[in-house]
Design an enzyme around this catalytic site. Sequence first.
Site, PDB file in Angstrom:
ATOM      1  N   GLU A 122       0.876   3.837   1.926  1.00 46.97           N
ATOM      2  CA  GLU A 122       1.368   4.200   3.249  1.00 46.97           C
ATOM      3  C   GLU A 122       2.575   3.352   3.638  1.00 46.97           C
ATOM      4  OE1 GLU A 122      -3.237   4.275   3.646  1.00 46.97           O
ATOM      5  OE2 GLU A 122      -1.733   3.244   2.436  1.00 46.97           O
ATOM      6  N   HIS A 152       0.834  -1.195   0.000  1.00 48.82           N
ATOM      7  CA  HIS A 152       0.000   0.000   0.000  1.00 48.82           C
ATOM      8  C   HIS A 152       0.871   1.249   0.000  1.00 48.82           C
ATOM      9  CE1 HIS A 152      -3.867  -1.993   1.793  1.00 48.82           C
ATOM     10  NE2 HIS A 152      -3.337  -2.704   0.801  1.00 48.82           N
ATOM     11  N   CYS A 189      -6.184   1.761   5.814  1.00 51.78           N
ATOM     12  CA  CYS A 189      -6.851   0.528   6.229  1.00 51.78           C
ATOM     13  C   CYS A 189      -6.289   0.117   7.593  1.00 51.78           C
ATOM     14  CB  CYS A 189      -6.618  -0.576   5.196  1.00 51.78           C
ATOM     15  SG  CYS A 189      -4.910  -1.164   5.140  1.00 51.78           S
ATOM     16  N   CYS A 212      -2.456  -0.649   7.503  1.00 52.32           N
ATOM     17  CA  CYS A 212      -1.625   0.551   7.454  1.00 52.32           C
ATOM     18  C   CYS A 212      -1.707   1.343   8.758  1.00 52.32           C
ATOM     19  CB  CYS A 212      -2.022   1.408   6.264  1.00 52.32           C
ATOM     20  SG  CYS A 212      -1.620   0.626   4.677  1.00 52.32           S
TER      21      CYS A 212
END
Length: 146
Positions: free
Chosen positions: A56, A54, A84, A87
Amino acid sequence: MFFDDEFFMRLALAEAEEAYAADEVPIGAVVVADNEIIGRGHNLTQTLNDVTAHAEMQAITAAAANLGAKYLNDCTLYVTLEPCVMCAGAIAWAQLGRLVFAAADPKKGYSLLQKNILHPKTEVVAGILEKESSALLKQFFQNKRR
């Protein structure tokens, strides 16, 4: 020179546009310390065939490598979509000082949890460039449905 939250969120949005161009879900992130970008990233889950890639995670990893430290207490993470749970867990473990996100994620955002999983000292700001970030995500998924 001091830059504001909108300036750095625009840079995160530029990362999201890179993801879009690569046919990745268009989410981008930058980590800032002392008004300087020390980490950046965008979704690479398709490119790397890695569900953990992701935006992040990419930005946090780059920032930690840049600082040579695992804690990001004095840093701000700008991300175009609410993180999410995975993260948010990484943000908590990194003890990030500040989280700024553009659009809420009503389906998979960390705030769906009953209890906040971020580090207690992490300041959260939401809604910076929300319309722009949401529009890019909507456009991406509309194109996918065609």
